[in-house]
Scaffold this motif. Sequence first.
Motif, PDB file in Angstrom:
ATOM      1  N   UNK A  52       0.827  -1.207   0.000  1.00 21.14           N
ATOM      2  CA  UNK A  52       0.000   0.000   0.000  1.00 21.14           C
ATOM      3  C   UNK A  52       0.857   1.251   0.000  1.00 21.14           C
ATOM      4  N   UNK A  53       2.014   1.166   0.637  1.00 20.93           N
ATOM      5  CA  UNK A  53       2.932   2.297   0.729  1.00 20.93           C
ATOM      6  C   UNK A  53       4.233   1.880   0.042  1.00 20.93           C
ATOM      7  N   UNK A  75      -1.728  -9.343  -1.631  1.00 22.83           N
ATOM      8  CA  UNK A  75      -2.935  -9.045  -0.861  1.00 22.83           C
ATOM      9  C   UNK A  75      -3.980 -10.145  -0.980  1.00 22.83           C
ATOM     10  N   UNK A  85     -10.362   1.008  14.471  1.00 27.10           N
ATOM     11  CA  UNK A  85     -11.703   0.503  14.177  1.00 27.10           C
ATOM     12  C   UNK A  85     -11.900   0.385  12.680  1.00 27.10           C
ATOM     13  N   UNK A  86     -12.568  -0.674  12.250  1.00 26.00           N
ATOM     14  CA  UNK A  86     -12.804  -0.825  10.821  1.00 26.00           C
ATOM     15  C   UNK A  86     -14.104  -1.561  10.548  1.00 26.00           C
TER      16      UNK A  86
ATOM     17  N   UNK B 117     -16.042   4.600   8.991  1.00 27.25           N
ATOM     18  CA  UNK B 117     -15.897   3.465   9.887  1.00 27.25           C
ATOM     19  C   UNK B 117     -14.540   2.779   9.752  1.00 27.25           C
ATOM     20  N   UNK B 118     -13.694   3.282   8.860  1.00 27.51           N
ATOM     21  CA  UNK B 118     -12.348   2.722   8.726  1.00 27.51           C
ATOM     22  C   UNK B 118     -12.302   1.433   7.926  1.00 27.51           C
ATOM     23  N   UNK B 119     -13.459   0.968   7.430  1.00 25.52           N
ATOM     24  CA  UNK B 119     -13.438  -0.306   6.700  1.00 25.52           C
ATOM     25  C   UNK B 119     -12.714  -0.178   5.358  1.00 25.52           C
ATOM     26  N   UNK B 121      -9.751   0.443   5.045  1.00 27.50           N
ATOM     27  CA  UNK B 121      -8.461  -0.245   5.230  1.00 27.50           C
ATOM     28  C   UNK B 121      -8.575  -1.726   4.873  1.00 27.50           C
ATOM     29  N   UNK B 122      -9.740  -2.316   5.140  1.00 33.62           N
ATOM     30  CA  UNK B 122      -9.921  -3.743   4.836  1.00 33.62           C
ATOM     31  C   UNK B 122     -10.048  -3.964   3.333  1.00 33.62           C
ATOM     32  N   UNK B 123     -10.685  -3.020   2.637  1.00 38.20           N
ATOM     33  CA  UNK B 123     -10.789  -3.134   1.177  1.00 38.20           C
ATOM     34  C   UNK B 123      -9.413  -2.963   0.542  1.00 38.20           C
ATOM     35  N   UNK B 124      -8.668  -1.972   1.030  1.00 40.17           N
ATOM     36  CA  UNK B 124      -7.372  -1.685   0.411  1.00 40.17           C
ATOM     37  C   UNK B 124      -6.363  -2.796   0.672  1.00 40.17           C
ATOM     38  N   UNK B 125      -6.582  -3.586   1.741  1.00 42.83           N
ATOM     39  CA  UNK B 125      -5.672  -4.695   2.021  1.00 42.83           C
ATOM     40  C   UNK B 125      -6.047  -5.936   1.222  1.00 42.83           C
ATOM     41  N   UNK B 126      -7.002  -5.788   0.317  1.00 44.40           N
ATOM     42  CA  UNK B 126      -7.435  -6.910  -0.533  1.00 44.40           C
ATOM     43  C   UNK B 126      -6.986  -6.658  -1.967  1.00 44.40           C
ATOM     44  N   UNK B 129      -7.138  -2.772  -6.484  1.00 48.93           N
ATOM     45  CA  UNK B 129      -6.372  -1.546  -6.266  1.00 48.93           C
ATOM     46  C   UNK B 129      -7.320  -0.448  -5.820  1.00 48.93           C
ATOM     47  N   UNK B 296      -4.983   5.406   0.171  1.00 51.68           N
ATOM     48  CA  UNK B 296      -4.232   4.143   0.224  1.00 51.68           C
ATOM     49  C   UNK B 296      -2.794   4.379   0.662  1.00 51.68           C
ATOM     50  N   UNK B 297      -2.223   5.535   0.296  1.00 52.32           N
ATOM     51  CA  UNK B 297      -0.817   5.801   0.597  1.00 52.32           C
ATOM     52  C   UNK B 297      -0.584   6.354   1.986  1.00 52.32           C
ATOM     53  N   UNK B 298      -1.641   6.462   2.780  1.00 55.14           N
ATOM     54  CA  UNK B 298      -1.449   7.026   4.095  1.00 55.14           C
ATOM     55  C   UNK B 298      -0.980   5.986   5.092  1.00 55.14           C
TER      56      UNK B 298
END
Lengths: 304, 298
Positions: A52-53, A75, A85-86, B117-119, B121-126, B129, B296-298
Motif C-alpha cells: 500500500x505504501x 494481498x 476501528x474498521x 468506519x475505517x473499513x 483499510x480492509x478493502x485496500x488490504x485486498x 487496487x 491508500x498511501x497514508x
Amino acid sequence: MEQVIRTRGLTKDYGSVLALDDLSLDIGPGITGLVGANGAGKSTLIKVLLGLVPPSSGEATVLGLDVIRDAAAIRARVGYLPEHDCLPPDVSASDFVVHLGMMSGLPRVAARERAAEVLRHVGLAEERYRPMGGYSTGMKQRAKLAQALAHDPRLVLLDEPTNGLDPAARDDMLGLVQRVGQDFGFSVLVTSHLLGELERVSDNVVILDSGRLLRASQTRDFLDATGTLLVEVIGADAQTRMGHALAAAGVPVQARGGLLALDPAPELGLDVHDLIRDTAFDLGVGLVRIQADHRRIEDVFADA
Amino acid sequence: MPEQPVPRTGASGVIHDLGYRPYDGPRNGSGTIASALFLSGFRNAFGLGRSGKSKVLPFLLLALNLLPAVIIVGAMTLFNANELPLGYARYASATQILVSIFVAAQAPVLFSRDLRHGSIALYLARPLSSAAYAVARWAALLAATLVFLLVPIVALYVGAVLAELDFSEQTEEAAKAALLAVLLALMLTGISGLIASVSVRRGFAVVATIAVLLLGNGVVTAVQGISDEQGELRVGEVAGLFSPYSLYRGGTSALTDELFLTPPTGAVMTAAYFAVMVLVGIAGLAGIVLRYRRIAGR
C-alpha cells in the motif's frame, strides 16, 4: 527454509519522519512478534508489506512476491487486521465477513461457508447475526480477526490485536493468535507495544526502535534462564527465617516481593536445591515452590 | 496372536471437531471481485442488504419521483390526450429536487461509510487496487442514479405507447431523454461522489451536495432570467455552463423541442454544453480515483 517476509535495506521516508531506516529482516514461518513503541515503524512496515505504501528505497518480498510488482497477488494471500476501528456498526459480522471474503476473491457460496467457519473458530456464535455496533471490544476484535482469516491466507498481519482489551479478553485473543499460528498453520506477524504478552505466543521476536532493527531472535533466546532461583514459603515470618538461614549458609539471598531470590553461588560446591529443601525441613516451614528465574523480554531494552 | 478388539463408535450422535479446514477451491480475479463490489454497492444505494431503516429514504424518493409519471399516464388515458403533458426530457428538470436529494443522500452510503468506519483499510488490504475500488463504487452510484432517472421515463413511455401515441415519435423522444439522463447521471455521480469521498461525515456530504446542485442551479437560473430580460442572451448561455441542471436544460433544448431560458445557440456553444457535461463527469471520476489513491498511501 522459505522466508515468509524478507526485507533488504528497507527505508521509508515521510519527508520529515524516517519511519523505516535501512531495515533488513528475515522472518520465517510460525508466529513472529513485532515489538516496538508507538511510532517505531510497525504499522508502516505492515503497509509496505501489503504493497500500500511504496518504500523510499530498499526492497521487500512477502511469500516470495515483490511488494511493488506483485502487490495484488500478495494481498490475495495475506490477511490483515488493522489497529484502528474498521467495522461498520449497522452490518452483522456474518454479512461483513461474507462480503470481505468475496472481496478477497472467494465465490459467494464459498465465502458463506468460510465465514461461518472462521466465525466459529474465533468464537462468535449467535451474536454473529447482530449488527456489530452493539459488540463489546473483545467481540469486535474477534470479528476483525475473522475477516483476516476469511480467505484462508498463508500469512496474517495482526496490528495490535490486543489493543483496548481487558486482561481476560487479552488472554483470549492471545490464545486465538496462538491457535491461528499453530493449529491453522498460518504464518503470523503480530505487533504489540507490550513486550510481555508476545513472549507467550510467539516463536520469534523482532524488536523495532525508531524504524531500525534493535534485535531479532527466537523468543526463547530472550528468555534464557538467569541462574537465579526463586523460592516461596508459606508466611512472611517463615520467609524471614528462611532468608536468614540461607544467608547464614552462604547463599546470596534477597527478598523479592513474596519470594526469595537466590543468586548462583558456585563457590559453595553444593546443590542449592538440596540446601533449600534441608533448610526448610530443619526450620519446619512450608515450602511452596522452587523455580528458575527467567529473563523477560523487557530486559532486552534495559541491556540495550 | 489374539486379535485386539477394535473399538467401534456409533455411526450417529458423534460430534467431530473438524478443526481448521483450509480452502483449496477456486479464487476469482480482479474483474469478478470488482463486479461483486459494484453489485453490492448498487444494492446498498437502495438500502438493499442493509438495515430496514436505510431502505426507507431511497424507496420513498423513488416512489415520489415516479408519482407524477403515474398521474400523467393516468390522466392521459382518461382524457384521451394526443401528447404527453410533460416531455420525457423535461421530467428530470421538473423533479430535480428529488434527484438531488437522492444522489446527495445515497452517495455517502457508497463513499463516506467506508471512510468513516475505517473499513476502507480492509478493502485496500485486498486484491483490488484503490483505483478499481473507486471505479466500482462510482459505477454503482452511476447505475443507481440512472435507475432513478430512467424509471419515470420508462413509465411515461409505456403509458404513451399504451395510449397509442405515435410510436416512432415517442421512441425517438424517449431515447433522447435517456441519452440526456446518462449525461445528467454522469455529472451528478461525479459531483456527489467526489464530495462524499472527501467528507467523512454523512451530514456534511448531504448538505454540501444539495448546496452545490440546487443553489448552483438557483444562481445560474437567476443570471439566465436577468440576461433574458435584458436581451443579453449570450451571458445566460455562458452562465448555463456552470451548473449540472442548467447544462442539462441546455442539452435538452438542443436535442428536443422543449423550451428553456437562454438555450445555447450556434454549433460551438451547443458543442460546449455537451463537452462540459462529459468533462464534469470525467473530472468527478478522476477526482474520486485520486482521492482513494491518496487514502491508500497514508
